[in-house]
Design a protein around this motif. Structure first.
Motif, PDB file in Angstrom:
ATOM      1  N   ASP A 170       0.864  -1.170   0.000  1.00  0.00           N
ATOM      2  CA  ASP A 170       0.000   0.000   0.000  1.00  0.00           C
ATOM      3  C   ASP A 170       0.904   1.224   0.000  1.00  0.00           C
ATOM      4  O   ASP A 170       1.954   1.234   0.648  1.00  0.00           O
ATOM      5  CB  ASP A 170      -0.907   0.004   1.232  1.00  0.00           C
ATOM      6  N   SER A 171       0.495   2.247  -0.758  1.00  0.00           N
ATOM      7  CA  SER A 171       1.329   3.430  -0.903  1.00  0.00           C
ATOM      8  C   SER A 171       0.449   4.652  -1.128  1.00  0.00           C
ATOM      9  O   SER A 171      -0.765   4.518  -1.305  1.00  0.00           O
ATOM     10  CB  SER A 171       2.261   3.243  -2.109  1.00  0.00           C
ATOM     11  N   PRO A 172       1.055   5.835  -1.192  1.00  0.00           N
ATOM     12  CA  PRO A 172       0.274   7.026  -1.549  1.00  0.00           C
ATOM     13  C   PRO A 172      -0.317   6.921  -2.961  1.00  0.00           C
ATOM     14  O   PRO A 172      -1.216   7.681  -3.318  1.00  0.00           O
ATOM     15  CB  PRO A 172       1.291   8.166  -1.471  1.00  0.00           C
ATOM     16  N   HIS A 173       0.190   5.982  -3.768  1.00  0.00           N
ATOM     17  CA  HIS A 173      -0.303   5.765  -5.130  1.00  0.00           C
ATOM     18  C   HIS A 173      -1.291   4.602  -5.199  1.00  0.00           C
ATOM     19  O   HIS A 173      -1.590   4.123  -6.280  1.00  0.00           O
ATOM     20  CB  HIS A 173       0.871   5.493  -6.077  1.00  0.00           C
ATOM     21  N   GLY A 174      -1.761   4.136  -4.071  1.00  0.00           N
ATOM     22  CA  GLY A 174      -2.632   2.963  -4.029  1.00  0.00           C
ATOM     23  C   GLY A 174      -1.797   1.711  -3.830  1.00  0.00           C
ATOM     24  O   GLY A 174      -0.645   1.765  -3.397  1.00  0.00           O
ATOM     25  N   ARG A 175      -2.355   0.569  -4.159  1.00  0.00           N
ATOM     26  CA  ARG A 175      -1.638  -0.703  -4.022  1.00  0.00           C
ATOM     27  C   ARG A 175      -0.782  -0.904  -5.264  1.00  0.00           C
ATOM     28  O   ARG A 175      -1.314  -1.000  -6.370  1.00  0.00           O
ATOM     29  CB  ARG A 175      -2.644  -1.835  -3.852  1.00  0.00           C
TER      30      ARG A 175
END
Length: 160
Positions: free
Chosen positions: A41-46
């Motif tokens: 999971d990241s600020p860019h989604g998964r």
């Protein structure tokens, strides 16, 4: 090793670049090169991305790579005593991203300088901590949902 309180570390990230190790497990299968990526999971989604993180005060580069590899995959990587990066890549948040044509990756959390390595693994990687999954991909069939900038990093490292 020095651990900083979260609020102090957040202020540091907002003020200066962070030195990091970025690394990509590499293997050959039936004459094809494959690279290992984690799903997270990241600020860019998964997204799928390389492994790594910041270098702590008093840590050598090799120790930082080992720590992140053990924490993320449960394995010690095969490394020389003084590993040398395949590439040095910069990651910028949009607010300070260069506009002069510099090639960089997108990290909305911080400006990071990534010393980028390829590594060998022995054993069966077990995703843990930030890693939701781990998989090897042929370099000509990488997943579409890569962290922005990873594809360019892999090409610059000679993995594309």
């Amino acid at each position: 090793m020095t651990f900083l309180p979260a609020d102090l570390y957040a202020r540091i990230e907002e003020s200066m670049p962070i030195a990091c190790v970025d690394f990509v497990p590499v293997r050959e299968v039936d004459g094809r090169r494959e690279i290992g990526l984690i799903l997270r999971d990241s600020p860019h989604g998964r997204v799928w991305c390389h492994l790594g993180g910041r270098i702590q005060r008093g840590e050598t580069i090799a120790v930082a790579i080992r720590r992140h590899c053990v924490d993320t995959l449960g394995l010690e990587p095969v490394l020389p005593l003084n590993p040398q990066p395949a590439y040095v890549y910069e990651w910028f948040p949009p607010s300070v991203a260069p506009t002069d044509g510099t090639v960089f990756g997108d990290d909305p959390r911080k400006h990071a300088i990534g010393l980028s390595f390829t590594i060998a693994l022995e054993g069966d990687p077990q995703p843990q901590e930030e890693a939701l999954d781990f998989a090897f991909f042929p370099t000509d069939a990488l997943p579409e949902n890569l962290w922005p900038g990873c594809r360019v990093l892999f090409e610059r490292m000679g993995l594309g």
